[in-house]
Each structure stands twice: as structure tokens, then as C-alpha cells.
Design a protein around this motif. Structure first.
Motif, PDB file in Angstrom:
ATOM      1  N   UNK A   1      26.920  18.477  20.674  1.00  0.00           N
ATOM      2  CA  UNK A   1      26.901  17.788  21.957  1.00  0.00           C
ATOM      3  C   UNK A   1      26.577  18.774  23.062  1.00  0.00           C
ATOM      4  N   UNK A   2      25.695  18.358  23.962  1.00  0.00           N
ATOM      5  CA  UNK A   2      25.464  19.098  25.190  1.00  0.00           C
ATOM      6  C   UNK A   2      25.858  18.143  26.295  1.00  0.00           C
ATOM      7  N   UNK A   3      27.000  18.340  26.891  1.00  0.00           N
ATOM      8  CA  UNK A   3      27.430  17.372  27.906  1.00  0.00           C
ATOM      9  C   UNK A   3      27.772  18.049  29.215  1.00  0.00           C
ATOM     10  N   UNK A   4      27.629  17.261  30.243  1.00  0.00           N
ATOM     11  CA  UNK A   4      27.950  17.727  31.577  1.00  0.00           C
ATOM     12  C   UNK A   4      29.462  17.708  31.770  1.00  0.00           C
ATOM     13  N   UNK A   5      29.953  18.636  32.562  1.00  0.00           N
ATOM     14  CA  UNK A   5      31.390  18.697  32.829  1.00  0.00           C
ATOM     15  C   UNK A   5      31.769  17.706  33.928  1.00  0.00           C
TER      16      UNK A   5
ATOM     17  N   UNK B   1      28.614  22.062  23.868  1.00  0.00           N
ATOM     18  CA  UNK B   1      28.597  22.809  25.122  1.00  0.00           C
ATOM     19  C   UNK B   1      28.925  21.860  26.261  1.00  0.00           C
ATOM     20  N   UNK B   2      29.761  22.310  27.154  1.00  0.00           N
ATOM     21  CA  UNK B   2      30.087  21.533  28.345  1.00  0.00           C
ATOM     22  C   UNK B   2      29.545  22.313  29.532  1.00  0.00           C
ATOM     23  N   UNK B   3      28.516  21.766  30.179  1.00  0.00           N
ATOM     24  CA  UNK B   3      27.854  22.520  31.236  1.00  0.00           C
ATOM     25  C   UNK B   3      28.413  22.181  32.613  1.00  0.00           C
TER      26      UNK B   3
ATOM     27  N   UNK C   1      19.825  21.327  30.110  1.00  0.00           N
ATOM     28  CA  UNK C   1      20.487  20.563  29.055  1.00  0.00           C
ATOM     29  C   UNK C   1      19.481  20.147  27.991  1.00  0.00           C
ATOM     30  N   UNK C   2      18.302  19.743  28.428  1.00  0.00           N
ATOM     31  CA  UNK C   2      17.248  19.393  27.487  1.00  0.00           C
ATOM     32  C   UNK C   2      16.854  20.594  26.637  1.00  0.00           C
TER      33      UNK C   2
END
Lengths: 343, 343
Positions: A165-169, A325-327, A304-305
DNA sequence: TCCGGTGGTGTAAACGCTTGCAGGACGCCC
DNA sequence: GGGCGTCCTGCAAGCGTTTACACCACCGGA
């Protein structure tokens, strides 16, 4: 012969040159299809985004395409329209195309197994899991103990071992937003645009926890669809409160909603940011062009992409990549926020 | 056996059912790759757009994807960033992937043969040819005889037999825009955002011809990059003219430019539309949200995407499709245009 | 001189499908 | 009852690669 073109080490230079000359003469183009058939994997990844019309996802897509192109991968693209069934169908198509990996952006599916049955045979990475929750979640998020709520939200979008997962915080972003308003002196802050989807719940949660942290009372939390119209309607309702209860700042679920909020605030003859601060989320293109330009939290969309594609690539290479990852977002100060009136 | 699944006529129902049951049991998924290898064509089309971040192209892409998906086609996607070299490279990749067709949106390449050498072996369709012209074209477009200019522009983006084009009627759109302003009573109209690319030249030409048709003098034609900043700068310059020469309306090359134009007009303390009308082109998402909301010409973006895909499909089926469609725009009346001051 | 090793090249099988063709089962007519 | 036509099904070739392996020539050391 074909070895020569791939730069195989055990080929004499002279031979290679001859082969290359012949290839050029016949304008030979190696056939990816045949290659994929025998190697049983293509240099193609599947990319699913909710809507290519939305420049938010467009930029995520651009990041994916950039990274893919640099690695000599192609990307198959489809819009999911945030419909889980469509997601599943397109994934089926991708699998039949023997993609080397699948990127699901704005995933609407409910859980990992939703997407590919048991164990997908290709790496899957999710960019921003926007799964819907039963509507009864919204009140729980408003009132339940933060720890419990957080656990519930996390559990519901848990990823099994085969997913990244690549997600926004979202949670941290909402906290940043509230802290910014608190530092300007606001004490009555409302939230507009709560919806039973993962990021919204997390933002509400961050909103609550930052308020708690600042020792401020919980402001109104208004539900509405995430759109200018939704924000407009919800804010109309909010502004009918008795004047003393009116917030001095409104946190909107996202920038689109925030634009509707500002319109409604203006419609009530209230100045932004003089008498009311409004803050958005995402930093979409329009945010910089609203009147006044919107203070907001920027999501690193392109990054993120790129990360999603990088994760696919490292899975392909067999390196078991970082699962998740939580960005963090970045506060973008524009002109829709300021000190509350009378400060 | 495999015939059963494809609905071959010469298969008994009973057999078909047995085969289907077995297929389900083993969750068999027919392999597109192997099929493509033997049929020598895939059910995949290549789609090249300038930038997926731009919601204009995003919507064209959505139209393409919709139509493709309905026909059980997949779409390979890449951004060209309007760079002809990148266009050529990605087309090379598409060809190696054995796509069944290629859609080039916002084509920057100079001519048909630019894209695929001599004769492409797959159908190619272009959506909005944005080819660049030598900069010397701009003055010619301003002053040359309209017929001659039009012929030159058309000739330069002529399509040979193996290409289709789905393009917006830039010339007619500009004429609509000017007629609208003339009907409001404007007599001094300027154009901001001329650039040496095909659609810009055609819009300038339409602008000129509609002015001629109305018996009005040719207003200023200002060159600028097509962006809010470009529009802002160019308008700053324009507004330094002596007051008597100032236009009462400005036609911007596109909506992004128009937004910059409005900003500059506001910066000079001039009201829109009270003292100055501004009109855009394209009807991008932001147009409805600018202050004031922008009157503009809407391009049927999604429809253009769908038509492009339909054209590919009919070429594949061997019907020699209509070579070229020019789609008309639709005037969208919002609040950035009104009668000139003193009327 | 012979033999093993090495570096380069040719060969053929396999990937999973489509498709044409051979051939089996069956019923019908003479 | 035999021949024949009609349906259906099984078989095998071939699509353009990759890759493992066989093979050949050549060289150096014993």
C-alpha cells in the motif's frame, strides 16, 4: 541470432554487427507478445484509477507512467469509477493480459481478497485505499474512542502479505490542518464533508485528535458528498446555527468540497478569511485558482505513483519490498485562512 | 475444447456445458497473449495523450477507455508531453506490443509520416492535431488572406489515406465566440494567446473572419503561452494601451489563458463583465469555478474519445471509416461576458 | 599427438492458443 | 444392409520468441 540483439555476452562483435545490420534492413521489431508467451510474463502493468478526468488521479497516473516508462514497462489503463465490481472485472482483464503487476489507485474494493480471490499471482499495490464503510461508521467516528476507531479503520483495510500500500497520511494531514488553525487562534472549528470512506474517517479522526490535543471542544462534523455542491449545501445548513455557535474556521474534506464551502460562506455575506477561515485537502489544480486561493494540504501525488511502480518492480525482482508506505502531506499556505475575527 | 468457450456454432450444448464446468473448476482464464500471438493481433489499442494531469485529455482518455471497454478492448496508455520524439518512441513501443490500433491525442508530430514511417500496419487516429508551426506563421495568420492561411494550415496537417482525424472545429468555435460578443454589442475585441500551433492559428483565423463578417475592425492579437501566467502577462501589456484603444472584450485562446486574463483585468481595477468581457475556450473544469464563472466554448471531449475508438474499431473490421470528423463546439454562457460599458 | 576446456553458434522444444482437417458416430435413403 | 451426408470432436501445425543443450573449432598443456 536473436541473442545478438539482446546483448548476450557470448556473441562475437563481428557477428553481432552483422545481425544488427540485417535487422535494420528488414526493420525487424522484436515481438513483445511472443516474448511474453514464452517468458510467461509481460513488461506491462495494469493501472486502475477511479477516473482519468480527475486531475488528482491523472497525476498519480502520470507518476506511474513515468516510472514505468523509465523501466521500459508499458501500462494498461482502465477507469474503475470507484465501483468495486468494475475493479474486479478490470483486474480479471489485466490478469488475462498477463500483466507483470497491478496498481489499484483509489481502491474501492473492501479487502485484499476482494481483488484477486485468494492469492494473486502477480504483485498488487494499492495507492490510497478509498474503501467505503457502512454509513453507520460516521457517527462512531464522531464519538467513539479514537483508539478503537483507528483500529477498526485500519483493520478493515488491512493488507495481506501479497499486497503493498502507498497511502496518504490522512490522519496526520488533518492534524496539521487543525494545528495550523489553532496556531492562528481559532477555537471553534467545524468539519464539512464527512463520508463513510476510509480517508474521510481518518481525516475526521485526525481532526478530533488534534482538537483534543489543543484542549479545544469538538466542533460540528457535517456529512456531505465530496463535491462543491455537497460542500455548499452542508455549509448552508451549518451557517443556520445561532451566531454564537458559529465556527470561525471550517476544515473541508477536500479542496472540491472547500470550494463549495467558500461559496456558501460568501453567499451568507461572510468574508474569507476575514470572518471565516476555510481549509481544504489535496491541493488540486483548482485550489490555487479559487477566490481566495485555498490553503490546503498537498498530497505527493506524482511521487505516490512513482512509488507504486517502484514497489511493483521490486516485487518482480523478488526483493520483498516494504509492504506499506504512509506519505505525509505538506501544508500549502494560501489566502483562505487567517486569524479569527477579533484577533 | 477451446472452441466450446468461444461459442463456436458446431459444438453440442451438452459438451459446451461440460467444458464450461471444467473451465470453472480449474479457474481457467484464456491467455490473451497466446491468442494474440497466433491471431497476429491483440485486442489492445495504444493511446497517447499529452498529459494525463490535464483533465481535458483525461476526459478524452475516459471516452476512449469507455468505448474500448465496451468493445472488450484494453488500452495501453502513455503521456507524450507534447514532444514529437516521445510520440514516435511510444508508438514504436505500441507497435512492438502488437496493438490493434493507435490513438494519438493532441498530436504534436508534424505529419502523418512522422508517426509511423511510411505506412503504418495498424489503423491510426488523431484526436486534435496540435502540431507546432514555425513561429513565423503567427504574423502571417494575422495579416495574410484568410483563404491562403487556411489552406496552408490544412495542408500542413493533411492526413494521408491511412489516418483518421477527430478534430474540434477551432475555426467555427472562434466564430461563435466573436458572434456572441458582437451580439452583445462589442465593437473592439482583442485576442490573447496566439501561438504557432494548429488550433491557435485556426482560432485566430476564425476570430478574424467573424470580425470581418460583422464589419468590425481587427482588434489586437497578442501572443502568449497558453497558461494563466501567459494570459496574465499578455493582458498586462495589452492594458497599457491608451484608454480609447482598449478593447471591451477579450477572446482568450483557452480557458486557462482566460483565467489569467481575468486576473490581470481585475488587477487593473476593471470589472468583469461590467467593463470588460472575457471569453475562453474548451470549458475545462476550472471554467465553472473562476470568478466570475467563464463563458466559453465547450469541446465534446468524451465524445471525441469515443469517436476515436469507434474509428479504430471500424478500421479493424475493414470498413473504411470516415477519414475525418470536425466536431462543433457549444457556447456555454456563464458570467464573464456581458454588454460593453455604456450599453 | 591427443585430450579437455572454452568460447562461439546452431537447433529444437516449449509457451497456450487458433484453425484446418481428418475422422468417428449416427441417421437416412436407396 | 451398405453407402453417404451431417454433425460433432480430436489432432496437429504453427504463431515468434527464449533457452537449454549439442556441437564445432580452436587453443594450451600434458
Amino acid at each position: 541470432m536473436t541473442r545478438a540483439l539482446q546483448g548476450h555476452p557470448a556473441v562475437r562483435d563481428e557477428t553481432r554487427r552483422k545481425v544488427e545490420a540485417a535487422a535494420r534492413r528488414l526493420d525487424y521489431r522484436p515481438d513483445h507478445i511472443a516474448r511474453a508467451l514464452v517468458t510467461r510474463t509481460s513488461s506491462t502493468v495494469g493501472m486502475l484509477i477511479p477516473s482519468s478526468v480527475d486531475s488528482f488521479w491523472g497525476e498519480v497516473a502520470a507518476g506511474i507512467e513515468e516510472a514505468a516508462s523509465e523501466a521500459n514497462y508499458s501500462v494498461l489503463f482502465a477507469n474503475s469509477h470507484s465501483q468495486p465490481e468494475r475493479e474486479r472485472r478490470m483486474i480479471e482483464v489485466f490478469l488475462a493480459q498477463r500483466v507483470a503487476g497491478i496498481i489499484i489507485a483509489g481502491a474501492a474494493g473492501e479487502s485484499a481478497s476482494w481483488f484477486c480471490g485468494e492469492e494473486p499471482d502477480v504483485p498488487v499495490v494499492i495507492v490510497n485505499w478509498d474503501a467505503a464503510f457502512p454509513a453507520r461508521f460516521v457517527p462512531i467516528v464522531r464519538t467513539g474512542s479514537p483508539q478503537r476507531v483507528l483500529k477498526a479503520v485500519r483493520a478493515a483495510t488491512e493488507t495481506d502479505a501479497s499486497f503493498s500500500q502507498i497511502v496518504f497520511d490522512d490522519l496526520g494531514g488533518a492534524q496539521q490542518v487543525v494545528r495550523h488553525l489553532v496556531s492562528l487562534g481559532h477555537e471553534r472549528i467545524a468539519f464539512v464533508g464527512a463520508e463513510p470512506i476510509r480517508p474521510s474517517l481518518l481525516r475526521v479522526l485526525g481532526f478530533r485528535s488534534a482538537l483534543l490535543e489543543a484542549g479545544l471542544p469538538l466542533g460540528a462534523i457535517v456529512s456531505s458528498p465530496r463535491s462543491p455542491e455537497g460542500g455548499f449545501q452542508a455549509t448552508q445548513d451549518l451557517l443556520t446555527s445561532p451566531p454564537d455557535d458559529l465556527p470561525t474556521a471550517i476544515v473541508a474534506y477536500d479542496d472540491a468540497t472547500a470550494i463549495g464551502v467558500i461559496r456558501a460562506v460568501h453567499a451568507h455575506g461572510i468574508d474569507v478569511p476575514g470572518a471565516m477561515s476555510v481549509i481544504g485537502f489535496d491541493d488540486i489544480e483548482m485550489a490555487a485558482f479559487s477566490e481566495p486561493p485555498l490553503t490546503t494540504i498537498r498530497q505527493p501525488r506524482r511521487e505516490m505513483g512513482r512509488m507504486a511502480m517502484a514497489s511493483i518492480l521490486s516485487s518482480i525482482r523478488g526483493e520483498s519490498a516494504q509492504r506499506s508506505s504512509v506519505l505525509p502531506g505538506e501544508l500549502v499556505l494560501r489566502r483562505s485562512t487567517g486569524p479569527p475575527p477579533g484577533r
